[in-house]
Design an enzyme around this catalytic site. Structure first.
Site, PDB file in Angstrom:
ATOM      1  N   TYR A   1       1.393  -1.877 -12.092  1.00 34.42           N
ATOM      2  CA  TYR A   1       0.293  -1.980 -12.431  1.00 34.42           C
ATOM      3  C   TYR A   1       0.062  -1.310 -13.983  1.00 34.42           C
ATOM      4  CZ  TYR A   1      -0.413  -2.825  -7.750  1.00 34.42           C
ATOM      5  OH  TYR A   1      -0.353  -3.521  -6.608  1.00 34.42           O
TER       6      TYR A   1
ATOM      7  N   GLU B   1       3.553  -6.635   2.187  1.00 34.18           N
ATOM      8  CA  GLU B   1       3.646  -6.822   0.665  1.00 34.18           C
ATOM      9  C   GLU B   1       3.406  -5.949  -0.310  1.00 34.18           C
ATOM     10  OE1 GLU B   1      -0.355  -8.570   0.882  1.00 34.18           O
ATOM     11  OE2 GLU B   1       0.307 -10.180   2.252  1.00 34.18           O
ATOM     12  N   PRO B   2       4.758  -4.999  -0.146  1.00 38.11           N
ATOM     13  CA  PRO B   2       4.747  -3.835  -1.183  1.00 38.11           C
ATOM     14  C   PRO B   2       4.640  -4.323  -2.518  1.00 38.11           C
ATOM     15  CG  PRO B   2       6.918  -4.248  -0.104  1.00 38.11           C
ATOM     16  CD  PRO B   2       5.874  -5.348   0.405  1.00 38.11           C
ATOM     17  N   GLY B   3       4.039  -3.789  -3.197  1.00 36.70           N
ATOM     18  CA  GLY B   3       4.202  -3.857  -4.713  1.00 36.70           C
ATOM     19  C   GLY B   3       4.630  -2.471  -5.501  1.00 36.70           C
TER      20      GLY B   3
ATOM     21  N   TYR C   1      -8.930   4.777 -13.648  1.00 32.44           N
ATOM     22  CA  TYR C   1      -8.911   5.377 -12.324  1.00 32.44           C
ATOM     23  C   TYR C   1      -8.650   6.969 -12.460  1.00 32.44           C
ATOM     24  CZ  TYR C   1      -6.894   0.692 -11.170  1.00 32.44           C
ATOM     25  OH  TYR C   1      -6.506  -0.493 -10.962  1.00 32.44           O
TER      26      TYR C   1
ATOM     27  N   CYS D   1     -10.921   2.380 -30.173  1.00 33.10           N
ATOM     28  CA  CYS D   1     -12.160   3.031 -30.259  1.00 33.10           C
ATOM     29  C   CYS D   1     -12.922   3.293 -28.865  1.00 33.10           C
ATOM     30  CB  CYS D   1     -12.735   2.212 -31.235  1.00 33.10           C
ATOM     31  SG  CYS D   1     -11.932   1.801 -32.713  1.00 33.10           S
TER      32      CYS D   1
ATOM     33  N   GLY E   1       0.718  -1.287  -0.080  1.00 36.28           N
ATOM     34  CA  GLY E   1      -0.171   0.063   0.268  1.00 36.28           C
ATOM     35  C   GLY E   1       0.680   1.257   0.074  1.00 36.28           C
TER      36      GLY E   1
HETATM   37  N1  LLP Z   1      -1.237  -7.293  -0.819  1.00 36.97           N
HETATM   38  C1  LLP Z   1      -2.461  -7.458  -1.380  1.00 36.97           C
HETATM   39  C2  LLP Z   1      -3.449  -8.177  -0.567  1.00 36.97           C
HETATM   40  C3  LLP Z   1      -2.949  -6.702  -2.318  1.00 36.97           C
HETATM   41  O1  LLP Z   1      -4.274  -6.670  -3.014  1.00 36.97           O
HETATM   42  C4  LLP Z   1      -2.036  -5.626  -2.922  1.00 36.97           C
HETATM   43  C5  LLP Z   1      -2.641  -4.718  -4.050  1.00 36.97           C
HETATM   44  C6  LLP Z   1      -0.758  -5.443  -2.447  1.00 36.97           C
HETATM   45  C7  LLP Z   1      -0.500  -6.470  -1.569  1.00 36.97           C
HETATM   46  C8  LLP Z   1       0.154  -4.581  -3.261  1.00 36.97           C
HETATM   47  O2  LLP Z   1      -0.264  -3.223  -2.946  1.00 36.97           O
HETATM   48  P1  LLP Z   1       0.869  -1.930  -3.292  1.00 36.97           P
HETATM   49  O3  LLP Z   1       1.912  -1.965  -2.201  1.00 36.97           O
HETATM   50  O4  LLP Z   1       1.223  -2.223  -4.927  1.00 36.97           O
HETATM   51  O5  LLP Z   1      -0.055  -0.799  -3.236  1.00 36.97           O
HETATM   52  N2  LLP Z   1      -4.407  -1.483 -10.098  1.00 36.97           N
HETATM   53  C9  LLP Z   1      -4.374  -0.573  -9.166  1.00 36.97           C
HETATM   54  C10 LLP Z   1      -3.655  -1.087  -7.823  1.00 36.97           C
HETATM   55  C11 LLP Z   1      -4.500  -2.350  -7.417  1.00 36.97           C
HETATM   56  C12 LLP Z   1      -3.675  -2.969  -6.022  1.00 36.97           C
HETATM   57  C13 LLP Z   1      -4.535  -4.093  -5.890  1.00 36.97           C
HETATM   58  N3  LLP Z   1      -3.714  -5.003  -4.518  1.00 36.97           N
HETATM   59  C14 LLP Z   1      -3.429   0.860  -9.425  1.00 36.97           C
HETATM   60  O6  LLP Z   1      -3.225   0.576 -10.967  1.00 36.97           O
HETATM   61  O7  LLP Z   1      -3.366   1.623  -9.144  1.00 36.97           O
END
Ligand code: LLP
Length: 430
Positions: free
Chosen positions: A386, A289-291, A332, A358, A252
């Site tokens: 993403y 769980e950072p993405g 978004y 389109c 997050g």
């Molecule tokens: N853990 C869980 C259970 C999640 O559902 C997510 C993201 C993460 C970790 C990683 O979160 P982060 O650190 O990346 O915020 N497509 C959207 C974002 C969707 C996120 C979904 N879950 C966008 O482009 O902003």
């Protein structure tokens, strides 16, 4: 400063993307040359940027017991996974497909947590066979399924329950997940009952408590609203004889797309450990769980201007990338910085930068002041997360190639899809 000045970093601020002699570079590689060699749309990642983002977590952790499970849905290219695996990362997966990628990249399955509301029996079996660290279960029905599948294999599945703490993460409604109305997790009020069920099922071993409240958080206070509720729950579980080994706070942390000042991993972790100490729970291991914060600003999407169209109300720059390549603006209303790779002199004009699909939603950037000619290459910033993972083949468009830059070198880490790839597997009726 004008975009021409040497060594100017791009807007989103990652220093590994910068202008040198009037041309945007990724590390030591000029992006105009890459675009000419490999074509566009093209995703370009910086290995050094990935490493630096990882370093910001590992420095913040120090010797504290924290496992970083990269939320690989943000960017699941094998080269990216391999890089994080080498650095010691675990992975947060949400499908059997993601597990396959982790294994293909040489990731350590014992550092994998399996999240998601709809795990299927085959996915659970594959994960048990691989020996994942933990399943983050999201419903009582799933607990039964996990237990049944594990028993049928003569095993026990380690589980955490994803608890929905009902906190507002103050982010876009589509990426906010910790509110009562979201489909995710088990409401905190029912969590104790769900844990009692988990503890009673013969195929399960309860090991943790999990939550994930949303994505692109630019304020850390929602984490702490959630944390106190989770620590209360862990106390109640303890009193009920269910002992918890780890606390997973999900992902997050936000990144900078424009002028956001996102909190650092250190700011988050220092305060979390303060609270664990204060509440006598310093024995808990932590999982994050950072993405996005590991990859978001480590990539750009290169696209070429096809046509300039001056309509009555707007000027359009029609480019060769589209919403099928980068869906975030359409889905978004997201803002991505946009820079010409080789900026020109001249009076800027305000453009909407749009793709050839389109759909009116097929836009990538709006109302940007640019000096452009057809053929110019543009870089969409913050395209490491993403972006490619959400790409589709809408309008029978092939998905872009991906390149990883490492110093002066570059490696094609995913070939551009071909039209034959797209038609493969389809057939007509006799
Ligand atoms: N853990 C869980 C259970 C999640 O559902 C997510 C993201 C993460 C970790 C990683 O979160 P982060 O650190 O990346 O915020 N497509 C959207 C974002 C969707 C996120 C979904 N879950 C966008 O482009 O902003």
């Amino acid at each position: 400063m004008t975009p021409h000045s040497s060594s100017r970093p791009i807007l989103a601020g990652d220093p590994h993307f910068h202008y040198q002699n009037g041309v945007l570079h990724a590390e030591g590689v000029a992006l105009d040359t890459l675009a000419a060699q490999l074509g566009t749309p093209l995703y370009v990642y910086s290995r050094a940027a990935l490493r630096q983002a990882w370093q910001s977590y590992s420095d913040a952790i120090g010797s504290r017991p924290v496992l970083v499970c990269y939320g690989m849905k943000a960017n699941s290219n094998l080269a990216v996974l391999k890089e994080f695996a080498r650095l010691g990362a675990g992975f947060d997966i949400v499908s059997g497909g993601e597990l396959k990628r982790v294994l293909a990249a040489g990731g350590d399955p014992s550092k994998v947590v399996f999240s998601g509301v709809g795990k299927q029996p085959w996915e659970i079996r594959d994960a048990l066979l691989a020996g994942v660290k933990c399943f983050n279960a999201e419903s009582q029905a799933e607990l039964h399924c996990l237990s049944d599948v594990a028993l049928s294999m003569g095993r026990r599945a380690r589980v955490s329950l994803r608890v929905n703490p009902d906190v507002d993460a103050h982010t876009h409604p589509y990426i906010s997940t910790g509110l009562k109305e979201n489909k995710f997790g088990i409401a905190i009020e029912s969590a104790l009952d769900a844990y009692r069920l988990a503890a009673s099922l013969p195929g399960l071993e309860v090991v943790g408590v999990d939550c994930h409240i949303g994505s692109q958080l630019t304020d850390i206070s929602p984490y702490f609203d959630a944390l106190e509720k989770l620590l209360d729950l862990i106390e109640q579980l303890d009193a009920a004889g269910i002992s918890i080994q780890h606390l997973d706070l999900g992902g997050g942390l936000g990144i900078r797309y424009t002028d956001e000042i996102p909190p650092s991993p250190k700011a988050l972790l220092d305060r979390v450990f303060d609270r664990l100490q204060a509440r006598g729970m310093a024995h808990l291991h932590l999982i994050l769980e950072p993405g996005r914060s590991l990859v978001g600003n480590a990539g750009v999407l290169l696209t070429t201007v096809q046509y300039l169209k001056h309509a009555e109300a707007r000027n359009f720059a029609i480019v060769d990338a589209a919403m099928n390549d980068l869906l975030r603006p359409a889905l978004y209303d997201a803002y991505h910085g946009l820079q010409p790779v080789s900026p020109r002199d001249g009076t800027p004009t305000e453009y909407d930068v749009v793709g050839p699909i389109c759909e009116s939603a097929d836009w990538l950037a709006r109302q940007r002041k640019l000096t452009l000619q057809a053929g110019d290459v543009l870089a969409l910033e913050s395209a490491g997360a993403y972006a490619m993972t959400m790409a589709s083949n809408y309008n029978t468009r092939t998905r872009a190639a991906e390149v990883m830059v490492d110093g002066q070198r570059h490696y094609v880490v995913r070939e551009r899809e071909t039209l034959d790839d797209l038609l493969r597997g389809e057939s007509t009726l006799p």
